[in-house]
Write a protein that holds these residues in place. Structure first.
Motif, PDB file in Angstrom:
ATOM      1  N   THR A 187      55.204 -27.906  14.331  1.00 53.55           N
ATOM      2  CA  THR A 187      56.085 -28.575  13.766  1.00 53.55           C
ATOM      3  C   THR A 187      55.776 -29.773  12.862  1.00 53.55           C
ATOM      4  O   THR A 187      56.578 -30.348  11.921  1.00 53.55           O
ATOM      5  CB  THR A 187      56.969 -29.410  15.124  1.00 53.55           C
ATOM      6  OG1 THR A 187      56.215 -30.293  15.650  1.00 53.55           O
ATOM      7  CG2 THR A 187      57.529 -28.418  15.884  1.00 53.55           C
ATOM      8  N   HIS A 188      54.581 -30.075  12.905  1.00 48.13           N
ATOM      9  CA  HIS A 188      53.864 -31.196  12.050  1.00 48.13           C
ATOM     10  C   HIS A 188      54.729 -32.540  12.466  1.00 48.13           C
ATOM     11  O   HIS A 188      54.973 -33.276  11.438  1.00 48.13           O
ATOM     12  CB  HIS A 188      54.237 -30.772  10.501  1.00 48.13           C
ATOM     13  CG  HIS A 188      53.034 -30.237   9.986  1.00 48.13           C
ATOM     14  ND1 HIS A 188      52.848 -29.803   8.829  1.00 48.13           N
ATOM     15  CD2 HIS A 188      51.873 -29.513  10.812  1.00 48.13           C
ATOM     16  CE1 HIS A 188      51.881 -28.786   8.605  1.00 48.13           C
ATOM     17  NE2 HIS A 188      51.036 -28.605   9.575  1.00 48.13           N
ATOM     18  N   GLY A 189      55.115 -32.786  13.762  1.00 47.30           N
ATOM     19  CA  GLY A 189      55.861 -33.778  14.025  1.00 47.30           C
ATOM     20  C   GLY A 189      57.542 -34.031  13.831  1.00 47.30           C
ATOM     21  O   GLY A 189      57.871 -34.815  14.203  1.00 47.30           O
ATOM     22  N   HIS A 190      57.785 -32.875  13.121  1.00 48.01           N
ATOM     23  CA  HIS A 190      59.266 -32.853  13.072  1.00 48.01           C
ATOM     24  C   HIS A 190      59.788 -31.751  13.932  1.00 48.01           C
ATOM     25  O   HIS A 190      59.794 -30.690  13.759  1.00 48.01           O
ATOM     26  CB  HIS A 190      59.871 -32.495  11.601  1.00 48.01           C
ATOM     27  CG  HIS A 190      59.036 -33.249  10.510  1.00 48.01           C
ATOM     28  ND1 HIS A 190      59.914 -34.608  10.369  1.00 48.01           N
ATOM     29  CD2 HIS A 190      58.139 -33.207   9.721  1.00 48.01           C
ATOM     30  CE1 HIS A 190      59.105 -35.299   9.536  1.00 48.01           C
ATOM     31  NE2 HIS A 190      58.004 -34.366   9.317  1.00 48.01           N
ATOM     32  N   LEU A 191      60.272 -32.095  15.302  1.00 45.35           N
ATOM     33  CA  LEU A 191      60.707 -31.168  16.240  1.00 45.35           C
ATOM     34  C   LEU A 191      62.030 -30.293  15.865  1.00 45.35           C
ATOM     35  O   LEU A 191      62.250 -29.406  16.659  1.00 45.35           O
ATOM     36  CB  LEU A 191      61.211 -32.092  17.457  1.00 45.35           C
ATOM     37  CG  LEU A 191      59.836 -32.820  18.154  1.00 45.35           C
ATOM     38  CD1 LEU A 191      60.286 -33.676  19.502  1.00 45.35           C
ATOM     39  CD2 LEU A 191      58.584 -32.032  18.111  1.00 45.35           C
ATOM     40  N   ASN A 192      62.652 -30.822  14.982  1.00 44.85           N
ATOM     41  CA  ASN A 192      63.921 -29.987  14.505  1.00 44.85           C
ATOM     42  C   ASN A 192      63.661 -28.822  13.468  1.00 44.85           C
ATOM     43  O   ASN A 192      64.542 -27.833  13.062  1.00 44.85           O
ATOM     44  CB  ASN A 192      64.867 -30.700  13.967  1.00 44.85           C
ATOM     45  CG  ASN A 192      64.450 -31.447  12.750  1.00 44.85           C
ATOM     46  OD1 ASN A 192      63.366 -31.693  12.518  1.00 44.85           O
ATOM     47  ND2 ASN A 192      65.615 -32.031  12.075  1.00 44.85           N
ATOM     48  N   SER A 193      62.231 -28.516  13.166  1.00 46.21           N
ATOM     49  CA  SER A 193      62.019 -27.647  12.153  1.00 46.21           C
ATOM     50  C   SER A 193      60.623 -27.165  12.312  1.00 46.21           C
ATOM     51  O   SER A 193      59.665 -27.761  13.067  1.00 46.21           O
ATOM     52  CB  SER A 193      61.897 -28.006  10.746  1.00 46.21           C
ATOM     53  OG  SER A 193      61.055 -29.223  10.516  1.00 46.21           O
ATOM     54  N   ALA A 201      56.620 -25.871  11.123  1.00 49.63           N
ATOM     55  CA  ALA A 201      55.900 -26.354   9.831  1.00 49.63           C
ATOM     56  C   ALA A 201      54.973 -24.909   9.287  1.00 49.63           C
ATOM     57  O   ALA A 201      54.726 -24.940   8.284  1.00 49.63           O
ATOM     58  CB  ALA A 201      55.171 -27.333  10.029  1.00 49.63           C
ATOM     59  N   ILE A 202      55.119 -23.850  10.202  1.00 50.68           N
ATOM     60  CA  ILE A 202      54.436 -22.634  10.004  1.00 50.68           C
ATOM     61  C   ILE A 202      55.450 -21.511  10.279  1.00 50.68           C
ATOM     62  O   ILE A 202      56.500 -21.705  10.934  1.00 50.68           O
ATOM     63  CB  ILE A 202      53.027 -22.528  10.583  1.00 50.68           C
ATOM     64  CG1 ILE A 202      53.527 -22.362  12.367  1.00 50.68           C
ATOM     65  CG2 ILE A 202      51.906 -23.736  10.675  1.00 50.68           C
ATOM     66  CD1 ILE A 202      52.326 -21.901  12.930  1.00 50.68           C
ATOM     67  N   SER A 203      55.144 -20.542   9.677  1.00 47.31           N
ATOM     68  CA  SER A 203      55.877 -19.267   9.715  1.00 47.31           C
ATOM     69  C   SER A 203      55.977 -18.951  11.219  1.00 47.31           C
ATOM     70  O   SER A 203      54.965 -18.736  11.926  1.00 47.31           O
ATOM     71  CB  SER A 203      55.711 -18.266   8.811  1.00 47.31           C
ATOM     72  OG  SER A 203      56.201 -16.901   9.082  1.00 47.31           O
ATOM     73  N   PRO A 204      57.444 -18.373  11.651  1.00 48.27           N
ATOM     74  CA  PRO A 204      57.223 -18.077  13.085  1.00 48.27           C
ATOM     75  C   PRO A 204      56.449 -16.670  13.144  1.00 48.27           C
ATOM     76  O   PRO A 204      56.110 -16.052  14.228  1.00 48.27           O
ATOM     77  CB  PRO A 204      58.743 -17.473  13.043  1.00 48.27           C
ATOM     78  CG  PRO A 204      59.728 -18.541  12.314  1.00 48.27           C
ATOM     79  CD  PRO A 204      58.820 -18.599  11.102  1.00 48.27           C
ATOM     80  N   VAL A 205      56.364 -16.000  12.012  1.00 52.77           N
ATOM     81  CA  VAL A 205      55.602 -14.738  11.943  1.00 52.77           C
ATOM     82  C   VAL A 205      54.153 -15.024  12.536  1.00 52.77           C
ATOM     83  O   VAL A 205      53.443 -14.291  13.280  1.00 52.77           O
ATOM     84  CB  VAL A 205      55.537 -13.985  10.788  1.00 52.77           C
ATOM     85  CG1 VAL A 205      54.694 -12.591  10.489  1.00 52.77           C
ATOM     86  CG2 VAL A 205      57.004 -13.711  10.365  1.00 52.77           C
ATOM     87  N   ILE A 206      53.477 -16.038  11.810  1.00 53.59           N
ATOM     88  CA  ILE A 206      52.208 -16.645  12.230  1.00 53.59           C
ATOM     89  C   ILE A 206      52.155 -16.889  13.778  1.00 53.59           C
ATOM     90  O   ILE A 206      51.303 -16.508  14.187  1.00 53.59           O
ATOM     91  CB  ILE A 206      51.687 -17.604  11.351  1.00 53.59           C
ATOM     92  CG1 ILE A 206      51.804 -17.547   9.820  1.00 53.59           C
ATOM     93  CG2 ILE A 206      50.247 -18.367  11.845  1.00 53.59           C
ATOM     94  CD1 ILE A 206      51.569 -18.693   9.207  1.00 53.59           C
TER      95      ILE A 206
END
Length: 312
Positions: free
Chosen positions: A148-154, A156-161
């Motif tokens: 998330t890189h600290g942003h819990l509502n989004s 930061a990396i692809s769900p595929v990864i």
């Protein structure tokens, strides 16, 4: 055990893990330079080549690798090891590298030991210790920071990864748990060699590698050889040799060098950009796994005592 032998074992184990980390970077370089290259094709070539090399090595060393097929249980375990252990730990890892990058894929895969702890809790009824619980919380926070890189509502990396990396972490657990009953009798050369060969041949049934039309340049061929020899055969032999000089718990601590090597070489040679959240999250996961590894011998001792008590 002398101090010199201990130092040799530590150097062998840490060097093996560094080579595994370099293997991921080499694979990432291949995927970047050859968009037509698939993780399936690369995994097949790696598994079949490395499996044959290890089995030939075993025959030369007098390990009699074909003896494993004389016993039904051992044969089925070797097949299960290849299909359920090695395929997810290698194919899914390469898929995570292909769609993402080597450092993130390696760090997510590094969560495998905690899956093993969950397995022992659910199926062996071994409750996690305090240090394991602390380690799990650290690993969860570290993974959350990376994802998330600290942003819990989004994300930061692809769900595929995350998907492929998570499957590779499960593969680390199955890769560790499945062959443990036959390794002492048949040896790591035989078990791993057959597991790799079986897994590679099975994947060719799904997607034959000879039907994939690829143009491989000489530099790319060099990277492929690096993945097979320096990223598979050499580190396996080095890690197996290190276990004669150091304890398995000590050797497992050296696993931390794999994500570190993948990160350093990716930044140096591929200009991969990682954020402070990635570094902090990765460090938390590495420290958590090291803490878990330090506690592993206590769990194994408990299991041996309980097994001895139940059989008496």
């Amino acid at each position: 055990m002398t101090q010199q032998n201990h130092l040799r074992g530590v150097l062998l184990a840490s060097s093996a893990c560094i080579l595994w980390g370099i293997s991921g970077v080499a694979a990432s370089t291949l995927f970047i330079n050859n968009p037509h290259l698939t993780a399936m094709w690369l995994t097949q070539v790696r598994m079949i080549s490395a499996g044959l090399i290890l089995l030939v090595w075993g025959m030369v060393a007098g390990k009699h690798p074909f003896k494993i097929w004389h016993h039904r249980h051992a044969a089925w375990t070797a097949v299960s090891y290849g299909l359920l252990g090695l395929i997810p730990v290698q194919l899914c890892y390469f898929e995570a590298v292909r769609v993402g990058n080597a450092p993130i894929a390696t760090i997510i895969q590094f969560l495998g030991p905690f899956i093993i702890s969950i397995y022992y809790f659910l199926f062996k009824h071994v409750a996690p210790s305090r240090i394991e619980l602390i380690g799990m919380i650290m690993a969860f926070i570290g993974t959350l920071l990376i994802v998330t890189h600290g942003h819990l509502n989004s994300l930061a990396i692809s769900p595929v990864i995350l998907f492929w990396g998570g499957l590779s972490a499960i593969g680390v657990a199955t890769n560790t748990l499945i062959p443990r009953t036959i390794l002492p009798k048949y040896g790591a050369l035989t078990v791993t060699g057959w597991g790799l060969l079986i897994a590679g041949l099975f994947l060719t049934l799904l997607q034959p590698m000879w039907r994939v039309h690829l143009t491989i340049t000489w530099p790319q061929l060099g990277l492929l050889i690096v993945i097979i020899l320096l990223g598979t055969v050499a580190p396996f032999l080095m890690f197996a040799r290190s276990l004669s000089d150091i304890l398995p718990t000590t050797a497992s601590l050296m696993d931390a060098f794999e994500p570190l090597a993948a990160t350093v070489f990716s930044i140096t040679f591929l200009n991969v950009q990682l954020t402070s959240f990635d570094f902090i999250g990765g460090l938390l996961i590495i420290l958590a796994v090291m803490a878990l590894s330090l506690n592993t011998h206590k769990m194994l001792h408990f299991l041996r005592r309980r097994r001895a008590h139940s059989s008496s």
